[in-house]
Design a protein around this motif. Sequence first.
Motif, PDB file in Angstrom:
ATOM      1  N   LEU A  30       1.009  -1.329   0.073  1.00 30.07           N
ATOM      2  CA  LEU A  30       0.065   0.329   0.329  1.00 30.07           C
ATOM      3  C   LEU A  30       0.979   1.040   0.203  1.00 30.07           C
ATOM      4  O   LEU A  30       0.066   2.203  -0.342  1.00 30.07           O
ATOM      5  CB  LEU A  30      -0.888   0.003   1.400  1.00 30.07           C
ATOM      6  CG  LEU A  30      -2.016  -1.121   1.244  1.00 30.07           C
ATOM      7  CD1 LEU A  30      -2.785  -1.155   2.460  1.00 30.07           C
ATOM      8  CD2 LEU A  30      -3.231  -0.817   0.104  1.00 30.07           C
ATOM      9  N   ALA A  31       1.689   1.097   0.607  1.00 28.16           N
ATOM     10  CA  ALA A  31       3.123   2.222   0.360  1.00 28.16           C
ATOM     11  C   ALA A  31       2.268   3.584   1.111  1.00 28.16           C
ATOM     12  O   ALA A  31       3.017   4.251   0.247  1.00 28.16           O
ATOM     13  CB  ALA A  31       3.233   2.733  -1.099  1.00 28.16           C
ATOM     14  N   GLU A  35       2.779  -0.993   7.382  1.00 30.45           N
ATOM     15  CA  GLU A  35       3.110  -2.372   7.453  1.00 30.45           C
ATOM     16  C   GLU A  35       3.736  -2.066   9.046  1.00 30.45           C
ATOM     17  O   GLU A  35       3.679  -2.441   9.886  1.00 30.45           O
ATOM     18  CB  GLU A  35       4.745  -2.722   6.552  1.00 30.45           C
ATOM     19  CG  GLU A  35       5.393  -2.076   6.628  1.00 30.45           C
ATOM     20  CD  GLU A  35       4.890  -0.708   5.548  1.00 30.45           C
ATOM     21  OE1 GLU A  35       6.389  -0.212   4.986  1.00 30.45           O
ATOM     22  OE2 GLU A  35       4.510   0.026   5.605  1.00 30.45           O
ATOM     23  N   TYR A  36       4.214  -0.455   9.167  1.00 29.10           N
ATOM     24  CA  TYR A  36       3.810  -0.314  10.763  1.00 29.10           C
ATOM     25  C   TYR A  36       2.933   0.021  11.438  1.00 29.10           C
ATOM     26  O   TYR A  36       2.588   0.581  13.112  1.00 29.10           O
ATOM     27  CB  TYR A  36       4.946   1.018  10.636  1.00 29.10           C
ATOM     28  CG  TYR A  36       6.165   0.815   9.809  1.00 29.10           C
ATOM     29  CD1 TYR A  36       7.194  -0.040  10.394  1.00 29.10           C
ATOM     30  CD2 TYR A  36       6.620   1.228   8.740  1.00 29.10           C
ATOM     31  CE1 TYR A  36       8.235  -0.217   9.975  1.00 29.10           C
ATOM     32  CE2 TYR A  36       6.738   1.749   7.941  1.00 29.10           C
ATOM     33  CZ  TYR A  36       7.934  -0.013   8.198  1.00 29.10           C
ATOM     34  OH  TYR A  36       9.415   0.475   7.162  1.00 29.10           O
ATOM     35  N   ARG A  37       1.406  -0.754  11.139  1.00 31.98           N
ATOM     36  CA  ARG A  37      -0.158   0.149  11.728  1.00 31.98           C
ATOM     37  C   ARG A  37      -0.506  -1.732  11.684  1.00 31.98           C
ATOM     38  O   ARG A  37      -1.710  -1.722  12.674  1.00 31.98           O
ATOM     39  CB  ARG A  37      -0.431   0.753  11.433  1.00 31.98           C
ATOM     40  CG  ARG A  37       0.053   2.347  11.103  1.00 31.98           C
ATOM     41  CD  ARG A  37      -0.861   3.337  11.009  1.00 31.98           C
ATOM     42  NE  ARG A  37      -1.425   3.229   9.536  1.00 31.98           N
ATOM     43  CZ  ARG A  37      -1.168   3.751   8.546  1.00 31.98           C
ATOM     44  NH1 ARG A  37       0.351   4.209   8.676  1.00 31.98           N
ATOM     45  NH2 ARG A  37      -1.849   3.624   7.180  1.00 31.98           N
ATOM     46  N   PRO A 164       7.297   8.286   7.312  1.00 28.81           N
ATOM     47  CA  PRO A 164       6.119   7.639   6.042  1.00 28.81           C
ATOM     48  C   PRO A 164       5.364   8.550   5.166  1.00 28.81           C
ATOM     49  O   PRO A 164       5.131   8.600   3.686  1.00 28.81           O
ATOM     50  CB  PRO A 164       4.883   6.719   6.851  1.00 28.81           C
ATOM     51  CG  PRO A 164       5.071   7.227   7.771  1.00 28.81           C
ATOM     52  CD  PRO A 164       6.307   7.456   8.489  1.00 28.81           C
ATOM     53  N   THR A 165       5.286   9.954   5.634  1.00 30.01           N
ATOM     54  CA  THR A 165       4.752  11.207   4.962  1.00 30.01           C
ATOM     55  C   THR A 165       6.031  11.315   3.965  1.00 30.01           C
ATOM     56  O   THR A 165       5.158  11.505   2.526  1.00 30.01           O
ATOM     57  CB  THR A 165       4.452  12.126   5.150  1.00 30.01           C
ATOM     58  OG1 THR A 165       3.508  11.830   6.435  1.00 30.01           O
ATOM     59  CG2 THR A 165       3.594  12.897   4.248  1.00 30.01           C
ATOM     60  N   VAL A 166       7.070  11.601   3.992  1.00 31.74           N
ATOM     61  CA  VAL A 166       7.926  11.870   2.852  1.00 31.74           C
ATOM     62  C   VAL A 166       8.777  10.746   2.424  1.00 31.74           C
ATOM     63  O   VAL A 166       9.742  10.702   1.628  1.00 31.74           O
ATOM     64  CB  VAL A 166       8.904  13.299   3.161  1.00 31.74           C
ATOM     65  CG1 VAL A 166       7.929  14.398   3.894  1.00 31.74           C
ATOM     66  CG2 VAL A 166       9.639  12.444   4.555  1.00 31.74           C
ATOM     67  N   LYS A 167       8.619   9.322   3.119  1.00 29.47           N
ATOM     68  CA  LYS A 167       9.414   8.123   2.920  1.00 29.47           C
ATOM     69  C   LYS A 167      11.133   8.795   2.924  1.00 29.47           C
ATOM     70  O   LYS A 167      11.668   8.410   1.880  1.00 29.47           O
ATOM     71  CB  LYS A 167       8.639   7.946   1.506  1.00 29.47           C
ATOM     72  CG  LYS A 167       7.361   7.339   1.430  1.00 29.47           C
ATOM     73  CD  LYS A 167       7.335   7.038   0.284  1.00 29.47           C
ATOM     74  CE  LYS A 167       5.856   6.493   0.221  1.00 29.47           C
ATOM     75  NZ  LYS A 167       4.421   7.127  -0.001  1.00 29.47           N
ATOM     76  N   GLN A 168      11.366   9.063   3.707  1.00 29.82           N
ATOM     77  CA  GLN A 168      12.942   9.430   4.403  1.00 29.82           C
ATOM     78  C   GLN A 168      13.012   9.078   6.143  1.00 29.82           C
ATOM     79  O   GLN A 168      11.925   9.176   6.332  1.00 29.82           O
ATOM     80  CB  GLN A 168      13.246  10.317   4.216  1.00 29.82           C
ATOM     81  CG  GLN A 168      13.034  11.461   2.794  1.00 29.82           C
ATOM     82  CD  GLN A 168      13.519  13.080   2.838  1.00 29.82           C
ATOM     83  OE1 GLN A 168      13.630  14.212   3.717  1.00 29.82           O
ATOM     84  NE2 GLN A 168      13.371  12.969   0.981  1.00 29.82           N
TER      85      GLN A 168
END
Length: 218
Positions: A30-31, A35-37, A164-168
Motif C-alpha cells: 500500500l506504500a 506495515e507499521y500499523r 512515511p509521509t516523505v518516505k525518508q
Amino acid sequence: LANQARDDYEKETGKHNYVAGSIGPYGAYLADGSEYRGDYDLTAVQLQNFHLPRLAAILATGVDCLALETQPKLTEVVAILALLKTLEPTMPVYVSFSLRDAEHLSDGTSLKEAVQVVTKDPQVFAVGVNCVGLDLVTPAIKAIKEVTDKPVIVYPNSGATYDPTVKQWRFEEGAPRFVDAIDDWITAGAAIIGGCCTTLPQDIAVVAEKLRGVGNNR
C-alpha cells in the motif's frame, strides 16, 4: 545473485550459508506505512491470493528458507503459512513481526500470543522482530523467550526514524545506534541477529565479530 554468492562461498570455505526469500506484508504494497500499523482488513483468502504469485516465484528460485518478515498482523502470517502448506510443506520458515510496542504487534495483537501461535507450526524454525526501533528489541526478546524455545531472530533498524509521509529516514543527533546494543541482545537470548532499514555492511561486520566471540551456537 544471492544464491551465487552462497554457492561461491561454500566452494571457498566448505560452509553453507542460507538464502532467505523475503515475504513482506500486504501493508507494504500500500506504500503508506501500513506495515507499521496493520490497519487493513482482508480475509485469509484475499491475503493468500495476494501472496501466491510472489510466494510461488520465490520458491522457484532455490532459496534455502523463507522469511515472513515485517509482519504486522498474526492473521496474515497464519494465512501465508496455510498457503505454504499447499505449495512447499517442507520449506523452513522464520517469522518476524513489526511492533507497536515491546508487547504488541503493530495491529495490537499480543506478541506472546502471536509467537505461541506461529511456533506451533513445524515449518517455523525461528521467530522474532524486525524493522523496529532499537529500544523495543531487548524487551521483545525477553517476552518471546518466555513462550517458546525456538531460536529468536532480531534485526531492527539501525537507529534512524522513518517518516512515511516523505518516505525518508532520519538520524536524530545523539540517538542510540545499532552496533551499541548488540551485546544486550545476545545476553537477552537472541540467536540470530541482523539489521533492517539503513543498516550498512560495516554494521553487519560488527554483528558477525561479536557472534563469533560467543561461540558457534549463534
